[in-house]
Structures are given as C-alpha cells and as structure tokens.
Design a protein around this motif. Structure first.
Motif, PDB file in Angstrom:
ATOM      1  N   GLY A  80       0.776  -1.234   0.000  1.00 17.25           N
ATOM      2  CA  GLY A  80       0.000   0.000   0.000  1.00 17.25           C
ATOM      3  C   GLY A  80       0.807   1.285   0.000  1.00 17.25           C
ATOM      4  O   GLY A  80       0.225   2.372   0.059  1.00 17.25           O
ATOM      5  N   GLN A  81       2.130   1.227  -0.100  1.00 14.97           N
ATOM      6  CA  GLN A  81       2.946   2.445  -0.097  1.00 14.97           C
ATOM      7  C   GLN A  81       3.020   3.128  -1.457  1.00 14.97           C
ATOM      8  O   GLN A  81       3.306   4.316  -1.539  1.00 14.97           O
ATOM      9  CB  GLN A  81       4.365   2.131   0.377  1.00 14.97           C
ATOM     10  N   PHE A  82       2.791   2.373  -2.523  1.00 10.55           N
ATOM     11  CA  PHE A  82       2.887   2.920  -3.876  1.00 10.55           C
ATOM     12  C   PHE A  82       1.543   2.785  -4.571  1.00 10.55           C
ATOM     13  O   PHE A  82       0.854   1.779  -4.438  1.00 10.55           O
ATOM     14  CB  PHE A  82       3.956   2.159  -4.677  1.00 10.55           C
ATOM     15  N   GLY A 123       4.582   9.573  -7.048  1.00  8.43           N
ATOM     16  CA  GLY A 123       5.860   9.741  -7.732  1.00  8.43           C
ATOM     17  C   GLY A 123       6.446   8.393  -8.106  1.00  8.43           C
ATOM     18  O   GLY A 123       5.835   7.338  -7.900  1.00  8.43           O
ATOM     19  N   THR A 124       7.644   8.426  -8.669  1.00  8.19           N
ATOM     20  CA  THR A 124       8.296   7.193  -9.105  1.00  8.19           C
ATOM     21  C   THR A 124       9.507   6.843  -8.247  1.00  8.19           C
ATOM     22  O   THR A 124      10.220   5.895  -8.566  1.00  8.19           O
ATOM     23  CB  THR A 124       8.719   7.297 -10.583  1.00  8.19           C
ATOM     24  N   ALA A 125       9.728   7.570  -7.160  1.00 10.66           N
ATOM     25  CA  ALA A 125      10.892   7.299  -6.304  1.00 10.66           C
ATOM     26  C   ALA A 125      10.843   5.896  -5.699  1.00 10.66           C
ATOM     27  O   ALA A 125      11.887   5.333  -5.377  1.00 10.66           O
ATOM     28  CB  ALA A 125      10.993   8.348  -5.196  1.00 10.66           C
ATOM     29  N   VAL A 166       9.653  -3.136 -14.187  1.00  6.77           N
ATOM     30  CA  VAL A 166       9.680  -2.231 -13.046  1.00  6.77           C
ATOM     31  C   VAL A 166       8.881  -2.837 -11.905  1.00  6.77           C
ATOM     32  O   VAL A 166       7.759  -3.311 -12.103  1.00  6.77           O
ATOM     33  CB  VAL A 166       9.141  -0.840 -13.443  1.00  6.77           C
ATOM     34  N   VAL A 167       9.492  -2.836 -10.712  1.00  7.83           N
ATOM     35  CA  VAL A 167       8.861  -3.329  -9.491  1.00  7.83           C
ATOM     36  C   VAL A 167       8.946  -2.239  -8.433  1.00  7.83           C
ATOM     37  O   VAL A 167       9.762  -1.324  -8.541  1.00  7.83           O
ATOM     38  CB  VAL A 167       9.529  -4.634  -8.975  1.00  7.83           C
ATOM     39  N   GLU A 202      10.951   8.575 -15.469  1.00  3.09           N
ATOM     40  CA  GLU A 202      12.267   8.549 -14.829  1.00  3.09           C
ATOM     41  C   GLU A 202      12.254   7.606 -13.623  1.00  3.09           C
ATOM     42  O   GLU A 202      11.460   7.773 -12.704  1.00  3.09           O
ATOM     43  CB  GLU A 202      12.656   9.959 -14.379  1.00  3.09           C
ATOM     44  N   ILE A 203      13.129   6.633 -13.667  1.00  3.02           N
ATOM     45  CA  ILE A 203      13.297   5.699 -12.562  1.00  3.02           C
ATOM     46  C   ILE A 203      14.797   5.595 -12.305  1.00  3.02           C
ATOM     47  O   ILE A 203      15.563   5.289 -13.210  1.00  3.02           O
ATOM     48  CB  ILE A 203      12.692   4.306 -12.892  1.00  3.02           C
TER      49      ILE A 203
END
Length: 178
Positions: free
Chosen positions: A12-14, A71-73, A89-90, A171-172
């Motif tokens: 649940g953080q992303f 965001g993508t951080a 991407v994970v 951007e990752i």
C-alpha cells in the motif's frame, strides 16, 4: 466523464492511477518476458508475474493515461542485460511487479496482477506463442498467431496516433538485480 482506477502495491505504499480502459490486454510468451519473470522470481515478489502456463499477462495503457500520484521514487528497474531496451519495473518497498516498458514506447504493459482478481481485465489475446518452450501446451481460450499479432500492432499504432506520436519518459533511478 472518464473513469479512473487507482491500483496499489501489496503493502500500500505505492499507487498508480489509470484513466479509462486499456487499449488491449495480452498474455505474452516471448522469451524475454519469460526470462525476466524467471529471474525476478528469485526476489521475494509480492505478486505473481506469470500465468500458470508461463505467459506474462499484461494490461496495456497509453502512457498519457497512467499517472503516479506518489511519484516514481519507490520504483526500481530490472533489465535482462545492461543495454537491454526493455525494462521491468517493481516497487522497492515490497517488490510488486508494476510494468514492462519498451525503450521508445508510448505505452506501458502493466502487470495484470496489479488489479484485484475481481476487477482484473480479462486477457484478449496471446502474443509471441512461437517462443513457447517445447512441451508447453497452450489451451484455445485466447486467440493467438499472426492475425492476433497483426491486430495487436494495429492497436499499438492507433494508440500512438491518438497520443499525437508522443513518447512520454518515466524517470526511474533505482535498479534491482535478479
């Protein structure tokens, strides 16, 4: 009004948000997707990447219909090799598979496992079935073959035209090894 759907990682953080429906759903059997799924399975993935037949189910969206409210951080990329044009991407928090992206692509192949079972869009076609390993049997529940693949590429082109031939960048900065 365009419907939007919010999806989250296992912890649940992303979150990511998709607008409208996908332009196609596909179960990919290419050797690259299968090899990446096999290598990423060495991580403690929080959700499965593959179907029981070894294919990788994707829900494809135009990039301009996917947003990242957090965001993508919190994302990390994996490539089969240093110069590979495709990245998987994970999330870095719980290693939920999020998407596959092709260099220069205008779409994201979101892992179908991002959706809860009850709202997951059903698969429409199978692609790259010529790469299926010997001894693997695929059922006839999904169309596959040259005509399905041609239709798939046509839908990709129509989506790109609708985007005005734009190719948004995502951007990752983090990387994950597997």
């Amino acid at each position: 009004m365009t419907r939007s759907t919010t999806l989250s990682c296992a912890c649940g953080q992303f979150h990511l948000e998709v607008s409208g429906g996908p332009f196609i759903t596909a179960e990919c059997h290419c050797s690259s997707c299968r090899a990446a799924a096999q290598r990423l399975a060495a991580l403690p993935l929080s959700r499965p990447m593959t179907a029981s037949n070894g294919g990788v189910p994707y829900v494809l969206y135009r990039k301009d219909r996917v947003s990242f409210p957090d965001g993508t951080a919190g994302l990390a990329e994996f490539r089969l090799s240093e110069g590979a044009p495709t990245r998987r991407v994970v999330t870095s928090c719980c290693q939920t598979p999020v998407f596959t992206e092709f260099s220069g692509g205008h779409w994201l192949s979101l892992f179908a496992a991002m959706w809860p079972d009850e709202t997951r869009p059903p698969m429409q076609i199978r692609t790259q079935t010529g790469d299926v390993p010997a001894g693997t049997t695929l059922d006839d529940s999904l169309p596959s073959g040259a005509m399905s693949t041609a239709g798939f590429y046509a839908k990709l082109l129509v989506a790109w035209i609708a985007m005005g031939f734009k190719v948004p960048k995502i951007e990752i900065t983090q990387k994950v090894g597997a």
